[in-house]
Each structure stands twice: as structure tokens, then as C-alpha cells.
Design a protein around this motif. Structure first.
Motif, short mmCIF file in Angstrom:
data_model
loop_
_atom_site.label_atom_id
_atom_site.label_comp_id
_atom_site.label_asym_id
_atom_site.label_seq_id
_atom_site.Cartn_x
_atom_site.Cartn_y
_atom_site.Cartn_z
N VAL A 138 8.99 -1.96 -0.46
CA VAL A 138 9.68 -2.41 -1.98
C VAL A 138 11.00 -2.15 -2.26
CG1 VAL A 138 9.33 -0.07 -4.06
CG2 VAL A 138 7.55 0.14 -2.37
N ILE A 171 10.25 -5.24 -9.74
CA ILE A 171 10.03 -5.00 -8.75
C ILE A 171 9.39 -6.18 -7.93
CG2 ILE A 171 8.40 -2.95 -7.91
CD1 ILE A 171 8.54 -1.59 -10.29
N ILE A 187 7.18 1.48 2.70
CA ILE A 187 5.64 2.19 2.24
C ILE A 187 5.41 3.40 3.49
CG2 ILE A 187 3.25 1.68 1.33
CD1 ILE A 187 4.62 -0.61 0.23
N ILE A 221 7.30 -6.02 -4.16
CA ILE A 221 5.99 -5.03 -2.79
C ILE A 221 5.62 -6.38 -2.02
CG2 ILE A 221 4.55 -3.27 -2.23
CD1 ILE A 221 4.67 -2.45 -5.78
N TRP A 223 3.75 -6.29 1.79
CA TRP A 223 3.24 -5.11 2.40
C TRP A 223 2.26 -5.59 2.78
CZ3 TRP A 223 -2.45 -3.80 1.49
CH2 TRP A 223 -3.20 -4.59 -0.21
#
Length: 148
Positions: free
Chosen positions: A92, A129, A108, A131, A133
Motif C-alpha cells: 500500500v 492511495i 499487506i 494498492i 496486490w
């Protein structure tokens, strides 16, 4: 003394060039102005932009959209319920456009389907932001602008 039109044009050009040079010199020597690029490795990130587009598209195809919820404790990132949280990893990144010293990244690690970004690390204002993943070798990306 009478000034003809040719002399007036030369004086006007000289005054204009002096005016422009004054501001160029002033802005290049002024320490209060911030002349940094948005990120340190701007050109490297620009070359990897197609990978980001692919990660966003794969998140849309697999219905892997994330939800961000603000609360008193901070920002809660809700991951899709169809994915096993133990197989989710990534990073993140929180980016503050007004001050690069407030930017931070963290990994994460989930035990359930949500991740809490604590309130004590976030100042009021705009945050970007990102993210990124992974889930079973599939890469997903979520970007959002947030006013906190």
C-alpha cells in the motif's frame, strides 16, 4: 530629444527581455520554490505504466474491486470476499502531493478480508492511495484519491 519609432521598438524589446530575465533568475535562485519532480524515478515509472493498466483491467475482469471506508480509527481497505486473505500480499502506497516527506509504503499482511491504515499516520488533506496486490500470481491495482 525626439525618439523615433525604431528606437521605441528597441526600448520596448529591451524592457520586455529584462522583465523576463528578472523572473527567470529570481525563480531559479529562490529557495522557497519547490522545483522537484513529482516522484524521484519519474521516467522509470512512466515506462512501467502499461503494467499498471493491465493490473487495473485484470481487477475489473475478475470483479476484484476494493472499497475504502473512513472511520475514527483510520481508513479500512476492504478486499473482495471471494479471495482467501491468506493468499493476498502486496504493498500500500500513500502519496501526499503537497509534501513528499509524508509519503509512506507498507506491506499487506492479512488475517481477515480488511486492512486498517491507522489514523495517526494520516494528516488532514488529500492523499493518493495506490494498492498493488497479488492473489495466486495475478496482479491487481487499485488507485484512489482521497480527502482525509
Amino acid at each position: 530629444m525626439k525618439i523615433n519609432w525604431g528606437t521605441s521598438i528597441v526600448l520596448a524589446f529591451t524592457a520586455f527581455i529584462s522583465f523576463i530575465l528578472y523572473f527567470v533568475i529570481r525563480m531559479s535562485t529562490d529557495n522557497s520554490a519547490n522545483h522537484d519532480l513529482v516522484t524521484e524515478e519519474y521516467y522509470k515509472q512512466e515506462l512501467a505504466y502499461q503494467n499498471e493498466i493491465d493490473a487495473v483491467e485484470s481487477a475489473l475482469k475478475m470483479n476484484a474491486s476494493l472499497k475504502l471506508v473512513k472511520s475514527e480509527k483510520g481508513i479500512t481497505v476492504l478486499f473482495p470476499e471471494q479471495f482467501n486473505p491468506e493468499h493476498i500480499n502486496g504493498t500500500v502506497s500513500l502519496y501526499r502531493p503537497s509534501n513528499k516527506h509524508l509519503d509512506f509504503n507498507f506491506p499487506i499482511s492479512l488475517s481477515n478480508a480488511h486492512l486498517l491504515i491507522p489514523d495517526n499516520s494520516l494528516l488532514d488533506g488529500r492523499w493518493d492511495i495506490t494498492i498493488k496486490w497479488n492473489y495466486k500470481d495475478k496482479i491487481f491495482l487499485h488507485k484512489e484519491k482521497l480527502l482525509y
